[in-house]
Design a protein around this motif. Sequence first.
Motif, mmCIF file in Angstrom:
data_model
loop_
_atom_site.group_PDB
_atom_site.id
_atom_site.type_symbol
_atom_site.label_atom_id
_atom_site.label_comp_id
_atom_site.label_asym_id
_atom_site.label_seq_id
_atom_site.Cartn_x
_atom_site.Cartn_y
_atom_site.Cartn_z
ATOM 1 N N HIS A 35 -16.279 5.865 -12.187
ATOM 2 C CA HIS A 35 -16.237 5.219 -13.508
ATOM 3 C C HIS A 35 -16.212 6.301 -14.586
ATOM 4 O O HIS A 35 -17.209 6.548 -15.262
ATOM 5 C CB HIS A 35 -17.469 4.313 -13.662
ATOM 6 C CG HIS A 35 -17.466 3.455 -14.884
ATOM 7 N ND1 HIS A 35 -18.191 2.296 -14.977
ATOM 8 C CD2 HIS A 35 -16.842 3.580 -16.076
ATOM 9 C CE1 HIS A 35 -18.014 1.749 -16.182
ATOM 10 N NE2 HIS A 35 -17.203 2.522 -16.867
ATOM 11 N N HIS A 37 -14.326 7.835 -18.023
ATOM 12 C CA HIS A 37 -13.387 7.678 -19.136
ATOM 13 C C HIS A 37 -13.107 9.040 -19.757
ATOM 14 O O HIS A 37 -14.005 9.867 -19.853
ATOM 15 C CB HIS A 37 -13.991 6.786 -20.236
ATOM 16 C CG HIS A 37 -14.419 5.441 -19.761
ATOM 17 N ND1 HIS A 37 -13.526 4.466 -19.375
ATOM 18 C CD2 HIS A 37 -15.644 4.890 -19.608
ATOM 19 C CE1 HIS A 37 -14.202 3.374 -19.010
ATOM 20 N NE2 HIS A 37 -15.482 3.611 -19.136
ATOM 21 N N GLU A 135 -11.127 0.333 -16.876
ATOM 22 C CA GLU A 135 -12.155 -0.668 -17.027
ATOM 23 C C GLU A 135 -11.771 -1.607 -18.167
ATOM 24 O O GLU A 135 -11.340 -1.171 -19.225
ATOM 25 C CB GLU A 135 -13.497 0.006 -17.327
ATOM 26 C CG GLU A 135 -14.670 -0.942 -17.504
ATOM 27 C CD GLU A 135 -15.828 -0.228 -18.195
ATOM 28 O OE1 GLU A 135 -15.597 0.731 -18.947
ATOM 29 O OE2 GLU A 135 -16.969 -0.668 -17.987
ATOM 30 N N ASP A 250 -19.541 6.793 -16.302
ATOM 31 C CA ASP A 250 -19.257 6.002 -17.509
ATOM 32 C C ASP A 250 -19.333 6.853 -18.773
ATOM 33 O O ASP A 250 -20.172 6.634 -19.646
ATOM 34 C CB ASP A 250 -20.174 4.781 -17.616
ATOM 35 C CG ASP A 250 -19.673 3.807 -18.682
ATOM 36 O OD1 ASP A 250 -18.519 3.956 -19.138
ATOM 37 O OD2 ASP A 250 -20.428 2.902 -19.063
HETATM 38 ZN ZN LIG Z 1 -17.097 2.253 -18.874
#
Ligand SMILES: [Zn+2]
Length: 294
Positions: A35, A37, A135, A250
């Motif tokens: 996950h 970004h 996502e 994340d």
């Molecule tokens: Zn995320």
Amino acid sequence: MPLAIVQYVRIAIIFIATTGLTQAADYAGPLFDAHLHYNEEAWNGQVGPHPVSDVLVRIKRNGVKAVIANSRPNDGTKALAAEPSKGDLTVVPFIRLYRNRADYDNWFRDETIYDMVQTEFARGTAAGPYKGIGEFHLYDSTNANGVVAKKLMAFAEDKGLTILAHVDDVAIDLLMANTPSKGQKARLIWAHTGIGGAPVARVNELFSRYPLLMGELSYRPGLTCDGGKLCSEWRALLLKYPGRFLIGSDTWINQRWQYYDDTMQGYRTWLGDLPADVARKIAWENGAGVFEVK
Ligand SMILES: [Zn+2]
């Protein structure tokens, strides 16, 4: 040996034995960051606090050997995928649905997003074809039935793409119902495994209903307890489904890049709590297996 010394040695042995049991070593193997970004605030291709060289240093010094990369807009993912100095780091590219922040609240009904996904998918990246979509977020789970959301779920299953979705448990059922197989052949990574804190029993129910549903564990409420160790009901769930969970950074804001080391160390701490084979699955093998990372 005098009796006092014998007693002392005995107590010392007991102390070493018991502390050894309660302080398992941290997990030390490879990590799969499922996950990640790489948004334009981090680096827009020209300026930003975290150019490609910077994020690669952070990723590599933490023993992360593969990442699911997605970005707003998709340029960040493409830059990472094309970077020659990434060496043995595997970039698994996902198509993000957001060109800008306004798309967060509208993607599920915006036909231009569906068109953008088609264009991106046809184009691919320097690291190969896109392997997933997301996502994406659904702040209102009923939007899982938006016209574009429905089309994208069907498209993903048809092309064998994995979905990465930040949604609640109700939306998991709705999204799965919108796939041709009714969720039986759709691979969906549930970002945060329910950031709103769906009860463990509900997570268990969804995992038993959808065989390819996986849970990514960043920000998951109730996962860790004292000392960053796993809470007992979560430890039991991970042991029940060792092949279904993933870890992720994340990096949705730049602060998450600044604390990337701490995030990964946090995972290593609780992974050390698990049997070695289960820890390695959640840390690495589950992601590596799905995306065929060698
Ligand atoms: Zn995320």
